[in-house]
Scaffold this motif. Sequence first.
Motif, PDB file in Angstrom:
ATOM      1  N   PHE A  95       0.808  -1.205   0.000  1.00 31.25           N
ATOM      2  CA  PHE A  95       0.000   0.000   0.000  1.00 31.25           C
ATOM      3  C   PHE A  95       0.848   1.263   0.000  1.00 31.25           C
ATOM      4  O   PHE A  95       1.831   1.360   0.738  1.00 31.25           O
ATOM      5  N   ILE A  96       0.414   2.220  -0.819  1.00 35.96           N
ATOM      6  CA  ILE A  96       0.909   3.594  -0.790  1.00 35.96           C
ATOM      7  C   ILE A  96      -0.312   4.423  -0.410  1.00 35.96           C
ATOM      8  O   ILE A  96      -1.343   4.352  -1.089  1.00 35.96           O
TER       9      ILE A  96
ATOM     10  N   ARG B  17       4.655   3.358   1.801  1.00 35.53           N
ATOM     11  CA  ARG B  17       4.979   4.778   1.642  1.00 35.53           C
ATOM     12  C   ARG B  17       3.737   5.604   1.946  1.00 35.53           C
ATOM     13  O   ARG B  17       2.639   5.261   1.529  1.00 35.53           O
ATOM     14  N   VAL B  18       3.940   6.693   2.707  1.00 36.80           N
ATOM     15  CA  VAL B  18       2.885   7.672   2.953  1.00 36.80           C
ATOM     16  C   VAL B  18       3.298   8.942   2.229  1.00 36.80           C
ATOM     17  O   VAL B  18       4.389   9.464   2.459  1.00 36.80           O
ATOM     18  N   LEU B  19       2.449   9.412   1.331  1.00 41.49           N
ATOM     19  CA  LEU B  19       2.709  10.645   0.588  1.00 41.49           C
ATOM     20  C   LEU B  19       1.785  11.730   1.125  1.00 41.49           C
ATOM     21  O   LEU B  19       0.571  11.542   1.198  1.00 41.49           O
TER      22      LEU B  19
ATOM     23  N   GLU C 216       9.779   2.479  -6.005  1.00 41.18           N
ATOM     24  CA  GLU C 216      10.289   1.901  -4.754  1.00 41.18           C
ATOM     25  C   GLU C 216       9.549   0.613  -4.408  1.00 41.18           C
ATOM     26  O   GLU C 216      10.157  -0.366  -3.996  1.00 41.18           O
ATOM     27  N   VAL C 217       8.240   0.627  -4.582  1.00 39.66           N
ATOM     28  CA  VAL C 217       7.449  -0.559  -4.263  1.00 39.66           C
ATOM     29  C   VAL C 217       7.748  -1.686  -5.249  1.00 39.66           C
ATOM     30  O   VAL C 217       7.853  -2.851  -4.859  1.00 39.66           O
ATOM     31  N   ILE C 218       7.919  -1.346  -6.515  1.00 36.00           N
ATOM     32  CA  ILE C 218       8.285  -2.362  -7.512  1.00 36.00           C
ATOM     33  C   ILE C 218       9.611  -3.010  -7.120  1.00 36.00           C
ATOM     34  O   ILE C 218       9.759  -4.238  -7.156  1.00 36.00           O
TER      35      ILE C 218
END
Length: 139
Positions: free
Chosen positions: A82-83, A104-106, A121-123
């Motif tokens: 999850f982002i 990641r929290v944006l 980054e998640v990939i």
Amino acid sequence: MRKLKVLVADDIEIIAKSYERTLSENEKIEIIGLAYDGQEEYDIILEQNPDIVITDNKMPKLNGVDVIEKIHDSNLDYIPKFIIITGDADPILLNKCNELGVVRVLIKPISNDKILYAVDEVIDLITEESSKYKFNENK
């Protein structure tokens, strides 16, 4: 490597479609759907089993954190990465995201570059985890 399946969830349609357009530049992913409220997001996750979910936190029916909690309670074989996108940098929310394993929290406002970077980054994380799994399988 196969394309990773991505779900985008935001209750503002124009924003969700903007994220979709931005992410379509990445050849490593496939957008499998757009959700406009938390319940729809949850249902699509159960049906489509995405690898990555990009979700706004404040949405009707269920917010992003509620969706993530429900997914963790659903006993799925695989939990997507999850982002979460939020306009609220509240430490309690950030701690909750950390506890739930949000990658990641944006914090809004966000640029297209930030979304693309976070997805990359998640990939990388998924690729690394996949290689470790294959390595351990061969032992």
